[in-house]
Motif scaffolding. Structure first.
Motif, PDB file in Angstrom:
ATOM      1  N   VAL A   8       0.852  -1.186   0.000  1.00 10.57           N
ATOM      2  CA  VAL A   8       0.000   0.000   0.000  1.00 10.57           C
ATOM      3  C   VAL A   8       0.890   1.239   0.000  1.00 10.57           C
ATOM      4  CG1 VAL A   8      -1.709   1.319   1.306  1.00 10.57           C
ATOM      5  CG2 VAL A   8      -1.883  -1.178   1.159  1.00 10.57           C
ATOM      6  N   VAL A   9       0.622   2.141  -0.943  1.00 14.97           N
ATOM      7  CA  VAL A   9       1.460   3.327  -1.125  1.00 14.97           C
ATOM      8  C   VAL A   9       0.572   4.567  -1.168  1.00 14.97           C
ATOM      9  CG1 VAL A   9       3.300   4.384  -2.480  1.00 14.97           C
ATOM     10  CG2 VAL A   9       2.979   1.890  -2.543  1.00 14.97           C
ATOM     11  N   VAL A  41      -2.648   4.654  -3.471  1.00 11.52           N
ATOM     12  CA  VAL A  41      -3.832   5.414  -3.070  1.00 11.52           C
ATOM     13  C   VAL A  41      -3.558   6.885  -3.320  1.00 11.52           C
ATOM     14  CG1 VAL A  41      -5.447   5.936  -1.218  1.00 11.52           C
ATOM     15  CG2 VAL A  41      -4.345   3.685  -1.311  1.00 11.52           C
ATOM     16  N   ASP A  42      -4.173   7.424  -4.368  1.00  9.02           N
ATOM     17  CA  ASP A  42      -3.992   8.834  -4.702  1.00  9.02           C
ATOM     18  C   ASP A  42      -4.913   9.666  -3.814  1.00  9.02           C
ATOM     19  OD1 ASP A  42      -3.577  11.285  -5.822  1.00  9.02           O
ATOM     20  OD2 ASP A  42      -4.692  10.881  -7.665  1.00  9.02           O
ATOM     21  N   ASP A  43      -4.303  10.399  -2.902  1.00  7.03           N
ATOM     22  CA  ASP A  43      -5.058  11.152  -1.899  1.00  7.03           C
ATOM     23  C   ASP A  43      -5.475  12.520  -2.430  1.00  7.03           C
ATOM     24  OD1 ASP A  43      -6.233  11.782   0.507  1.00  7.03           O
ATOM     25  OD2 ASP A  43      -4.357  12.330   1.504  1.00  7.03           O
ATOM     26  N   SER A  92       3.106  -1.363   4.035  1.00 10.49           N
ATOM     27  CA  SER A  92       2.814   0.042   3.745  1.00 10.49           C
ATOM     28  C   SER A  92       4.129   0.806   3.679  1.00 10.49           C
ATOM     29  CB  SER A  92       1.897   0.652   4.808  1.00 10.49           C
ATOM     30  OG  SER A  92       2.473   0.548   6.097  1.00 10.49           O
ATOM     31  N   ILE A  93       4.243   1.676   2.686  1.00  7.97           N
ATOM     32  CA  ILE A  93       5.477   2.426   2.478  1.00  7.97           C
ATOM     33  C   ILE A  93       5.140   3.737   1.794  1.00  7.97           C
ATOM     34  CG2 ILE A  93       5.911   1.283   0.256  1.00  7.97           C
ATOM     35  CD1 ILE A  93       8.903   1.509   0.820  1.00  7.97           C
ATOM     36  N   ASP A  94       5.860   4.795   2.145  1.00  6.95           N
ATOM     37  CA  ASP A  94       5.686   6.077   1.472  1.00  6.95           C
ATOM     38  C   ASP A  94       6.440   6.065   0.148  1.00  6.95           C
ATOM     39  OD1 ASP A  94       4.076   7.092   3.456  1.00  6.95           O
ATOM     40  OD2 ASP A  94       5.734   7.981   4.571  1.00  6.95           O
TER      41      ASP A  94
END
Length: 313
Positions: A8-9, A41-43, A92-94
């Motif tokens: 998840v990015v 996930v484009d915020d 999960s990673i930035d």
């Protein structure tokens, strides 16, 4: 074929760093030789990030991305990713490459070999961060470990690996302002650690200014402890004691016949009491705001586009 690993990015205005991120992450995941997916996930980005993700998907079939209707914040973007991830393990990673994607392979091996539900990425070296960033991060972890509990690992951000059991437990919680670096330890599941050296941002500017760091700190403390309310109580008690002492001193001076002008000291006391009251009201307001948000029961995020849904039509 069932997916073993989901990555998840959360992404927000990262058009410059996305191609670099793909060049680093894809060889790592392809080298694992397991079924995987990458869920970006484009915020609510306002630059060309959605277009870059669409082009990446054309050449990277394992990439899936969802776009949120509006900017909902980093933690809510993580929530959307956890709800939509399908893997037996979810990392999960930035996207800024400060956390090395190569560490994900080590996390997965560690989790499978030891039967762990959580593997934290621990920053062993943060010299790439500014002194201010290191100081505020250290202060944050000292405060939350004292308020929430020592089980919160120091120097562990949102770079972690979760088992499906941990993901299901997190998605079952009804948190309106989740802080996963505190929620994950709260679960009490078997955990492990993998250390790494934090790198400098690969491209672009940080999307986490001081205002967001302060908001994260407030959500961390108010969401996991009522200690600030007790602090307000003790401050009020201290204020009463100080005022009583000042009143006794003023009365003693009057009885001795010493007329003291005292306007400056009176002004200081009034300002002190006013500031104390505002501080207590502010702390109380933080909790009232959380109650108000919970009663509204609005979703933490709204998905406007899912590449997987479009592809299956």
């Amino acid at each position: 074929m069932s997916i073993l690993l989901s990555v998840v990015v959360p992404v927000f205005n990262e058009e410059d760093v996305l191609p670099l991120f793909e060049d680093r992450l894809r060889p790592v995941l392809d080298g694992l030789d397991v079924p995987y997916e990458v869920l970006a996930v484009d915020d609510g980005s306002r630059d060309a990030t959605p277009l870059v993700l669409q082009k990446m998907r054309q050449r990277w079939p394992q990439l899936r991305f969802i776009r949120l209707q509006r900017n909902s914040g980093h933690q809510n973007a993580l929530t959307a990713g956890l709800h939509h991830a399908r893997g037996a393990y979810v990392a999960s990673i930035d996207v800024d490459l400060q956390d090395p994607p190569e560490t994900i392979a080590e996390m997965l091996r560690h989790a499978e070999a030891s039967g762990l539900d959580v593997v934290y990425g621990i920053r062993a070296d943060r010299t790439s961060d500014t002194p201010f960033k290191r100081w505020t991060a250290g202060l944050y972890y000292r405060v939350v470990r004292r308020v929430v509990g020592a089980e919160v690992p120091a120097e562990a951000g949102d770079f972690r690996l979760l088992s499906r059991r941990a993901v299901d437990a997190l998605t079952g919680l009804k948190e309106h302002k989740p802080v996963y670096r505190l929620l994950v330890p709260w679960l009490g599941l078997p955990t492990g650690e993998v250390t790494y050296v934090r790198q400098a941002r690969a491209a672009g500017q940080s999307k986490y200014p001081v205002s967001k760091m302060v908001r994260l700190a407030l959500d961390s403390v108010t969401g996991f402890s009522s200690a600030p309310l007790r602090v307000a109580t003790w401050l009020g008690c201290a204020g009463v004691v100080v005022c009583a002492l000042l009143g006794a001193g003023g009365l003693a001076a009057y009885l001795r016949g010493h007329v003291v002008p005292g306007w400056s000291s009176l002004l200081v006391v009034m300002v002190f009491l006013g500031a104390l009251q505002l501080l207590c009201l502010g702390l109380l307001g933080e909790y009232v705001a959380r109650i108000f948000t919970a009663l509204q029961n609005r979703p933490a995020y709204v998905v406007s586009f899912d590449s997987e849904t479009v592809a299956n039509r």
